[in-house]
Scaffold this active site. Structure first.
Site, PDB file in Angstrom:
ATOM      1  N   HIS A   9      26.514  29.913  17.095  1.00 53.84           N
ATOM      2  CA  HIS A   9      26.694  28.595  17.714  1.00 53.84           C
ATOM      3  C   HIS A   9      26.429  28.673  19.214  1.00 53.84           C
ATOM      4  O   HIS A   9      27.350  28.824  20.012  1.00 53.84           O
ATOM      5  CB  HIS A   9      28.117  28.091  17.454  1.00 53.84           C
ATOM      6  CG  HIS A   9      28.333  27.601  16.062  1.00 53.84           C
ATOM      7  ND1 HIS A   9      28.193  26.270  15.709  1.00 53.84           N
ATOM      8  CD2 HIS A   9      28.640  28.270  14.924  1.00 53.84           C
ATOM      9  CE1 HIS A   9      28.434  26.135  14.410  1.00 53.84           C
ATOM     10  NE2 HIS A   9      28.703  27.334  13.917  1.00 53.84           N
ATOM     11  N   CYS A  26      23.435  27.527  12.685  1.00 50.61           N
ATOM     12  CA  CYS A  26      24.399  27.913  11.656  1.00 50.61           C
ATOM     13  C   CYS A  26      24.034  27.265  10.311  1.00 50.61           C
ATOM     14  O   CYS A  26      23.073  27.676   9.685  1.00 50.61           O
ATOM     15  CB  CYS A  26      25.831  27.598  12.101  1.00 50.61           C
ATOM     16  SG  CYS A  26      27.085  28.490  11.125  1.00 50.61           S
ATOM     17  N   GLU A  69      25.878  26.419  21.236  1.00 47.93           N
ATOM     18  CA  GLU A  69      26.550  25.339  21.978  1.00 47.93           C
ATOM     19  C   GLU A  69      27.949  25.720  22.419  1.00 47.93           C
ATOM     20  O   GLU A  69      28.530  25.065  23.307  1.00 47.93           O
ATOM     21  CB  GLU A  69      26.578  24.056  21.133  1.00 47.93           C
ATOM     22  CG  GLU A  69      27.639  23.977  20.062  1.00 47.93           C
ATOM     23  CD  GLU A  69      27.325  24.764  18.789  1.00 47.93           C
ATOM     24  OE1 GLU A  69      28.129  24.707  17.845  1.00 47.93           O
ATOM     25  OE2 GLU A  69      26.252  25.416  18.742  1.00 47.93           O
TER      26      GLU A  69
END
Length: 247
Positions: A209, A114, A211
């Site tokens: 993202h 990002c 994660e």
């Protein structure tokens, strides 16, 4: 050591825990969880403005992740701030730009997430779109949308199909930095991944993202590159890169 060392950039902010409230070095826990799930050993990199700190830090790593977060200051790419651009994080910008440049110089595998992808683009002379709509789920809520890879890119090697990804951003890549190519797009044409082909190591940025999702393949690509740089055998053949829930 059987796992490559993957450094993740962090940032300083005010935090409260127990009876304490004071400046702290912060990073969402999902980042090191993703690194571990992909087979790496996660280490957190606190900001450091000492001379040569970034070069010395990167020299100790097998791979580097530049984490998401605040908007990049528009002055970094020669623009005037849009009213919708967030407040500058000048110390963080400076630290992470130095980390990126050191990683590219030393051919340490690099993944920008990002803000990290945007900063990679700026580090190589690119510019950013300061505001766009419909790439979040609302304030403080991750949205999702499909991302389609560009055939023949390193990202497409890792994720060959269109994938739905978790996203939270209102800025994006405009003009690509020197040597960078777009390697994935959203349906509206937004550049969702970019990379530096022909470099001696993996240099990849993703606008979403990973994660916050269950797919470890983007991080697994970084970890494989880091294993190769460290001289470690690949834990799994590339075709068997793990896709697992992060719990």
């Amino acid at each position: 050591m059987s796992r490559p060392v993957i450094g993740i950039s962090t940032y300083q902010d005010q935090a409260r825990w127990g009876v304490w409230e004071m400046p702290a070095v912060l990073l969402p826990a999902a980042y090191p969880r993703l690194v571990r799930a992909a087979g790496g050993l996660a280490v957190l990199l606190p900001p450091d403005d000492a001379r040569d700190a970034a070069r010395d830090t990167v020299a100790a790593l097998d791979g580097l992740v530049i984490a998401g977060g605040a908007d990049v200051e528009p002055a970094r790419y020669g623009a005037v701030a849009d009213p919708r651009t967030g407040p500058p994080a000048r110390e963080r910008d400076a630290w992470e730009l130095e980390l990126i440049r050191a990683a590219i110089e030393r051919e340490v595998p690099l993944l920008g997430i990002c803000r990290g992808m945007q900063l990679l683009n700026v580090a190589l002379g690119g510019t950013l779109i300061q505001h766009l709509e419909d790439h979040t789920g609302g304030t403080g809520v991750f949205g999702s949308h499909p991302v389609t890879p560009v055939p023949g890119t390193a990202y497409a090697d890792a994720v060959p199909e269109t994938a739905v990804v978790p996203a939270y951003h209102h800025q994006a890549v405009d003009r690509l930095g020197s040597g960078l190519v777009a390697s994935a797009h959203a349906p509206d044409g937004t550049v969702e991944a970019l990379e530096l082909p022909g470099h001696g190591s993996l240099v990849l940025g993703v606008q979403w993202h990973p994660e916050m999702g269950e797919d470890t393949r983007v991080m697994a690509a970084l970890v494989r590159a880091a294993r190769g740089r460290a001289g470690l055998p690949d834990a799994l053949p590339a075709a068997e890169a793990p896709v697992r829930a992060l719990t």
